[in-house]
Design a protein around this motif. Structure first.
Motif, PDB file in Angstrom:
ATOM      1  N   SER A   1       0.850  -1.180   0.000  1.00 11.78           N
ATOM      2  CA  SER A   1       0.000   0.000   0.000  1.00 11.78           C
ATOM      3  C   SER A   1       0.894   1.241   0.000  1.00 11.78           C
ATOM      4  O   SER A   1       2.056   1.173   0.371  1.00 11.78           O
ATOM      5  N   PRO A   2       0.328   2.376  -0.432  1.00 11.94           N
ATOM      6  CA  PRO A   2       1.138   3.601  -0.471  1.00 11.94           C
ATOM      7  C   PRO A   2       1.741   3.924   0.887  1.00 11.94           C
ATOM      8  O   PRO A   2       2.893   4.333   0.981  1.00 11.94           O
TER       9      PRO A   2
ATOM     10  N   ARG B   1       4.556   1.709   1.597  1.00 14.47           N
ATOM     11  CA  ARG B   1       5.681   2.061   0.755  1.00 14.47           C
ATOM     12  C   ARG B   1       6.388   3.293   1.302  1.00 14.47           C
ATOM     13  O   ARG B   1       7.608   3.386   1.295  1.00 14.47           O
TER      14      ARG B   1
ATOM     15  N   THR C   1       2.361  16.014  -5.625  1.00 15.19           N
ATOM     16  CA  THR C   1       1.994  14.597  -5.692  1.00 15.19           C
ATOM     17  C   THR C   1       0.728  14.412  -6.521  1.00 15.19           C
ATOM     18  O   THR C   1       0.670  13.568  -7.410  1.00 15.19           O
TER      19      THR C   1
ATOM     20  N   SER D   1       6.120  11.566  -8.350  1.00 14.84           N
ATOM     21  CA  SER D   1       6.454  10.482  -7.439  1.00 14.84           C
ATOM     22  C   SER D   1       7.226  11.079  -6.261  1.00 14.84           C
ATOM     23  O   SER D   1       7.706  12.197  -6.354  1.00 14.84           O
ATOM     24  N   PRO D   2       7.332  10.326  -5.156  1.00 12.29           N
ATOM     25  CA  PRO D   2       8.036  10.890  -3.993  1.00 12.29           C
ATOM     26  C   PRO D   2       9.415  11.439  -4.348  1.00 12.29           C
ATOM     27  O   PRO D   2       9.810  12.496  -3.884  1.00 12.29           O
TER      28      PRO D   2
END
Lengths: 395, 550
Positions: free
Chosen positions: B2-3, B6, B451, B456-457
C-alpha cells in the motif's frame, strides 16, 4: 439515490468512506460516506467547517488513507494506487502554487510529470492560461499575483494534465464576495465547455448552488442529503440542512388533523410530505414534525387595525380557524428587489418574512401574518437543540 | 504494498545508510571506549569513574571545563545578540559582507584561532609588543577565543530566525495597541526565545568540548576535559583514564543534546516566516546608530583584529620588515618536525576535506530527508543521535577510532580513508542542522500539490524540496568542507605522521619552540584561514542566486 446523469455508472464512487483522526474522541471525522460523481458533472459537497469535507478530498486524492471504505475511479478500487498515479486534480484552498516557479512553470508542472513533450505542454499550458483569463501572466511570480489571479493559476495548473476528476477545496473561499459570485459562474461555464468532472467542497451555499449539478450536504462526517440544488433548496431533508441553508422559520409541530399542525404560532395548514396518508406526515414520525416556512411563504395580510376576525387567531386550541398571528416588525433589511422582515409574534419564535418592497411595513408597525401552505416543508421531528417548546393546548 | 507501507519503507531506506554509518563509525568506537575505560582484567568496574574523578587534578579539570563554558556562553550571548539583531534587521552599507565576515571565524579551525590569539595576546604578540600585556595561559585568552568562534553561532541561529520573522506580526501587535516594547516582548521575543536557547546550548556545547584553542592558549595549567583526554592518551599513555574521561564527557554532552533536541523541536513549528521579504531597514535614531557602532566595534576588535595580526606575523621577517620568508620555509623539510615538508599538509587537507564533504552530504542529506516527516519517537531519537558526534567532541571520536578501528574486523588504521570519515562524522550534524529546518519549513501541502499533479516521492523531492533547499545544501556542503579542513581533535589522533593535515601541522609547529617553527605555524595558519574563509565567502556569494532564480 436520485437521478444519475449517465448510464455508464459514476466516474468516481465512494463507498462507506470512514476516517478517524488519531487520538480524536467521538465519532469519526468522516463516517461511512457514500458518494457518486457522474462523468462530466459537478458535485458539490456542502457543509459547515469541520464536517469532514476536506478530508474526503484528501482520501480521494490518495493523500490520506481511509480507515474504512473504498474509492472507485472508473470502477477501479484505488486503495493500492499512490497519490501521484491516480490522475486526479486537486485545487487547494490556499492554492499552494510553487513559489520558486513562475506562473507558466506552475501550469506546466503536471504535464512535465506526465512526460508530455515540451512543445505540446507549453502550448497546452498557454491555452489554459488563456482560458482562465491570464494569457500574459506566464512569466510572473505567483507571489506577484492577486488572490483571484492565483486562484486562476491554481485552476489552470490543476486542469492542465487533464485529470479524470478535478477536486476543488473551497475553491472561492478566499476571494471577496463580488469576485466569488462572478468566478462561480465562470467556473461552471468553463467546466461545461471542457466536460470536466468536478468534485468540489465548500461551506458557502451560494458557491455550491452556483456551481453544482448535484449537492451533497454533510453533517458531522455523514451525508445529510443528496440532490440537485433545486431539490435540496425546495425540500431540505432535515432541520440541520434547512438551518444550514439559512432558513430560520423552523418550529416543532404536532399533527392535529388532515394536513394541519399545531405550531407555536397557532394551528396552520401545511404542504404534506409526498406519499403520505391523510395526516400528511410519515407514520414513523408519530404525528410530530418540524415545520419549515420559507420567508416568501409568510404573507402580510394587513395592519393590526384591519378588520380581521380576531376570535381564535393565535389561539391554537380554539377551533379550526387558521392562525393569523399578530406581530411587531422588529427588523427590516433591504435586499434589492425585496425586503426581509423580522417579526415578533405575540407568542412563538420570531418569524422571517420576505415581501415586496412596495407596501412593506415599517419597523415598529404591528401586522398580521398568514402562512402559505405551499411554502412550507415538513421535516423529520425533534432533535436536540430545538429550543422552542410547543405550547400546551389550552383547556 | 500500500502507499502508506511504501512510504514507511522509503523512510526506512533513507534512514538505513545514516544509521549504519553512525553505528560503525560512532557507536562502535564509543562502545570500545566504554569497555576500555570500565573493564579491567575482563571484569566490569564502573567504580573507576569515581576513582578517576576523585583525583584532585582531574576534579579541577572538570570544574574548569564547566565554568569556562558557562562564562564563554554568557560572554558570547552578551556580545553577539546585538550583532544578531543588527545584521538581521538593520540595512547599512557593507551589511552582506559583514554578515559573511562574522561567519568566517566559526568555520575557522580552532588551531587558527589559537594561533591568531597567540599572535595577538601571547608571548611576542601584538599586545606584548605594544603594552607588554600577555594573556596566554590565562582564562581570558580562552574566553575571547571562544567568543571569536561562537559569535557566528548566535548571529546565524538567532539572527537567521530574526530575519525571517515577519515584521508585520509586530506591526499587527502595534496596531492592536501594544507599545513598541510590548510588541517586541510579546511577539518577537517568544518567537526568538527558543532560538536563543538553542544558540546558547550550542555555544555551551562547543566551549565545553573546546580543544584546539585551549591546547594552544591554555598553557600547561589550564585544561578542559578534551585537552586532558588528549594529554592522558598522547603524553601519559594512560588509555584507561582517557577512556573514563571520555565517558564522563560523553554523558554530559548527551544530556545537553537531549535538552537541545527538545528546544529545537519546539522551535520549528508554525512561525510566521517571510521567506522572500527582507525586513531590514536603515538604522533610525541615535539609539540604533549607537548600537550599530558598538556592534561594529566588537566585530572589529574581536573578530577581525586577531586574524589580521596572524597575517601580519606570518609576513614579518625575523630581522624586521616584511617578506615571504616563512612561506618559503614551508617548502623545506620540517626541520625534524615532520618527515615531509609542511606545505604538503595543504594538499592532504584539501583531499581529505573533499572526500569528507561528500560523505557528510550523502549521510546528512539522507538523514535530513528522512527526518523531514515528523514522525514517531524512534525518528526523534535518531535526530538526537545524529547530533551526538558534534557534541561528543572530536577528541572522543578520534580516540574511539584509535582504539576501535585498528583491529579486526575493522582494521582501517593504515587506511587514509579513516581521516575523512572522522571529519565527515563531525560534518554530518552540520549538514542535518542546516538542511532540516529548511526542509521542515516547506509546506507539506506544497508537496501534496506536486503529488496530486503526478510527481512520485522522488520527483517531489527534486521538484519541490530541492529548489527550496538548494541554497541550504550548498551552505551545508561549504560548512562541511570548512569544518573538515579545520578538524583537529579527531585528526590529531589518527592522521599518519607522513600525511599531516594543516591543523595538525600547525599544532606540531607551535608545540616546538623556535623562531622558525613559530613563523612557519603562522604562515600555515594563514593559508588554512584563507582557504576556509574563501569557501565561506564563496558561499555567501551564492545567496543572491536564490532570489534570482525565483
Amino acid at each position: 439515490m436520485g437521478t444519475t446523469g449517465t448510464t455508464d455508472g459514476p466516474l468516481l464512487r465512494l463507498e462507506g468512506i470512514t476516517v478517524r483522526f488519531a487520538g480524536a474522541q467521538g465519532p469519526p471525522a468522516v463516517d461511512g460516506v457514500d458518494l457518486e460523481v457522474p462523468a462530466g458533472r459537478t458535485v458539490c459537497v456542502l457543509g459547515p467547517s469541520g464536517s469532514g469535507k476536506s478530508t474526503l478530498l484528501r482520501v480521494v486524492a490518495g493523500l490520506r488513507r481511509p480507515d474504512g471504505g473504498r474509492v472507485l475511479l472508473e470502477g477501479r478500487d484505488q486503495a493500492r494506487v499512490p497519490a501521484h498515479r491516480r490522475g486526479v486534480g486537486l485545487m487547494f484552498q490556499d492554492h499552494q502554487l510553487f513559489p520558486q516557479r513562475d506562473v507558466l512553470g506552475n501550469v506546466l508542472f503536471g504535464l512535465r510529470m506526465r512526460g508530455t513533450d515540451r512543445a505540446t505542454a507549453r502550448a497546452r499550458a498557454e491555452e489554459l492560461l488563456r482560458l482562465v483569463g491570464l494569457p500574459e501572466a506566464g512569466g510572473r511570480a505567483p507571489a506577484s499575483l492577486s488572490g483571484g489571479e492565483q486562484q486562476r493559476v491554481a485552476l489552470a495548473r490543476a486542469l492542465a494534465p487533464e485529470p479524470r476528476v478535478l477536486m476543488l477545496d473551497e475553491p472561492l473561499g478566499q476571494l471577496d464576495r463580488d469576485l466569488r459570485e462572478r468566478l462561480a459562474v465562470e467556473l461552471r461555464a468553463l467546466f461545461r465547455t471542457l466536460g470536466t468532472t468536478v468534485l468540489a467542497v465548500t461551506h458557502d451555499q451560494g458557491e455550491a448552488f452556483a456551481m453544482a449539478d448535484r449537492l451533497v450536504v454533510m453533517e458531522r462526517g455523514r451525508v445529510a442529503q443528496v440532490g440537485t440544488p433545486v431539490e435540496v433548496w425546495q425540500r431540505p431533508a432535515s432541520a440541520f440542512v434547512a438551518r444550514f441553508l439559512g432558513f430560520r422559520n423552523l418550529v416543532p409541530v404536532e399533527a392535529v388533523g388532515e394536513r394541519r399542525v399545531r405550531s407555536p404560532w397557532g394551528e396552520i395548514p401545511f404542504d404534506p410530505v409526498p406519499g403520505t396518508g391523510s395526516s400528511g406526515l410519515p407514520e414513523t414520525w408519530r404525528g410530530r414534525a418540524q415545520l419549515l416556512v420559507r420567508p416568501g411563504g409568510v404573507r402580510i395580510i394587513g395592519g393590526a387595525t384591519d378588520p380581521v376576525d380576531d376570535a381564535g387567531a393565535g389561539d391554537a386550541g380554539a377551533g379550526a380557524g387558521t392562525a393569523t398571528p399578530r406581530c411587531v416588525v422588529t427588523g427590516r433589511t433591504f435586499r434589492g428587489d425585496h425586503v426581509v422582515l423580522v417579526l415578533r409574534p405575540e407568542r412563538g419564535p420570531t418569524v422571517e418574512a420576505a415581501c415586496p418592497l412596495r407596501g412593506a411595513p415599517e419597523e415598529g408597525e404591528v401586522v398580521r401574518i398568514r402562512f402559505d401552505p405551499a411554502e412550507t416543508v415538513a421535516l423529520p421531528p425533534g432533535e436536540a437543540g430545538d429550543r422552542w417548546e410547543a405550547p400546551a393546548p389550552e383547556g | 504494498m500500500s502507499p502508506a507501507a511504501r512510504g514507511r519503507a522509503a523512510r526506512c531506506g533513507l534512514i538505513a545508510l545514516p544509521v549504519a554509518f553512525l553505528a560503525v563509525f560512532f557507536v562502535y568506537p564509543v562502545t570500545a571506549i566504554v569497555s576500555r575505560g570500565l573493564r579491567e582484567d575482563g571484569a566490569w568496574r564502573p567504580g573507576r569513574v569515581v576513582e578517576v574523578l576523585s583525583d584532585p587534578g582531574i576534579g579541577q579539570v572538570v570544574w574548569f571545563t564547566v565554568w569556562q563554558a558557562a562564562a564563554s556562553t554568557l560572554l558570547t550571548l552578551l556580545l553577539a545578540l546585538p550583532g544578531a539583531w543588527a545584521l538581521a534587521r538593520l540595512d547599512f552599507p557593507g551589511r552582506r559582507l559583514l554578515r559573511a565576515v562574522v561567519t568566517v571565524p566559526f568555520v575557522l579551525p580552532t588551531v587558527v584561532a589559537g594561533s591568531a590569539f597567540l599572535a595577538l595576546v601571547g608571548r611576542g604578540g601584538l599586545l606584548d609588543d605594544l603594552f607588554g600585556v600577555r594573556l596566554d595561559g590565562t582564562v581570558w585568552a580562552i574566553l575571547l577565543a571562544h567568543v571569536f568562534f561562537n559569535y557566528a553561532v548566535v548571529v546565524r541561529t538567532v539572527g537567521g530566525m530574526w530575519e525571517q520573522l515577519d515584521p508585520r506580526q509586530e506591526d499587527a501587535a502595534r496596531v492592536l495597541g501594544a507599545g513598541r516594547f510590548t510588541a517586541w516582548w510579546r511577539i518577537t521575543l517568544p518567537a526568538l526565545a527558543p532560538s536563543v536557547a538553542a544558540a546558547a546550548l550550542m555555544v555551551f556545547l562547543f566551549t565545553f568540548t573546546s580543544f584546539g584553542a585551549v591546547l594552544i592558549l591554555g598553557g600547561p595549567r589550564l585544561a578542559t576535559l578534551e585537552v586532558e583526554i588528549y594529554r592522558q592518551t598522547a603524553q601519559l599513555l594512560d588509555l584507561p583514564t582517557a577512556a573514563v574521561l571520555s565517558i564522563v564527557q560523553f554523558a554530559a554532552v548527551s544530556v545537553m543534546l537531549l535538552v537541545h533536541a527538545r528546544t529545537v523541536r519546539r522551535r520549528e513549528t508554525g512561525l510566521g516566516l517571510t521567506g522572500t521579504v527582507d525586513p531590514a531597514r536603515p538604522p533610525r535614531g541615535v539609539g540604533q546608530r549607537l548600537l550599530l557602532g558598538w556592534v561594529l566595534l566588537v566585530i572589529g576588535l574581536l573578530l577581525l583584529l586577531p586574524p589580521a595580526v596572524l597575517v601580519e606575523r606570518s609576513l614579518s621577517v625575523p630581522g624586521g620588515g616584511w617578506g615571504l620568508d616563512h612561506y618559503r620555509a614551508l617548502f623545506l623539510d620540517g626541520g625534524g618536525t615532520f618527515p615531509v615538508a609542511p606545505m604538503e599538509a595543504v594538499g592532504n587537507s584539501l583531499r581529505y576535506a573533499a572526500v569528507a564533504t561528500l560523505i557528510a552530504l550523502v549521510v546528512g542529506g539522507l538523514a535530513a530527508a528522512a527526518l523531514t516527516r515528523r514522525a514517531g519517537r524512534l525518528v526523534r531519537g535518531f535526530d538526537a543521535l545524529l547530533m551526538l558526534p558534534l557534541g561528543t567532541s572530536a577528541v572522543t571520536v578520534g580516540f574511539g577510532f584509535l582504539i576501535a578501528l585498528d583491529a579486526p574486523p575493522l582494521d582501517l588504521r593504515s587506511s587514509w580513508v579513516l581521516v575523512p570519515i572522522a571529519q565527515a562524522l563531525v560534518g554530518v550534524p552540520f549538514v542535518v542542522r542546516v538542511m532540516l529546518p529548511v526542509l521542515r519549513a516547506v509546506d507539506d501541502r506544497l508537496r501534496e500539490a506536486a503529488t496530486v499533479l503526478g510527481a512520485s516521492p522522488w520527483r517531489v523531492w527534486r521538484e519541490v524540496d530541492l529548489p527550496l533547499v538548494r541554497r541550504a545544501l550548498l551552505l551545508a556542503a561549504g560548512f562541511a568542507f570548512a569544518v573538515s579542513m579545520g578538524e583537529f581533535g579527531a585528526t590529531v589522533f589518527i592522521a599518519r605522521p607522513d600525511a599531516p593535515t594543516l591543523p595538525v601541522a600547525v599544532a606540531r609547529l607551535l608545540g616546538r619552540a623556535g623562531e622558525l617553527t613559530y613563523g612557519q605555524a603562522m604562515a600555515l595558519s594563514t593559508i588554512l584561514m584563507v582557504v576556509c574563509a574563501t569557501v565561506l565567502l564563496a558561499l555567501e556569494r551564492i545567496r543572491p542566486l536564490r532570489s534570482g532564480a525565483f
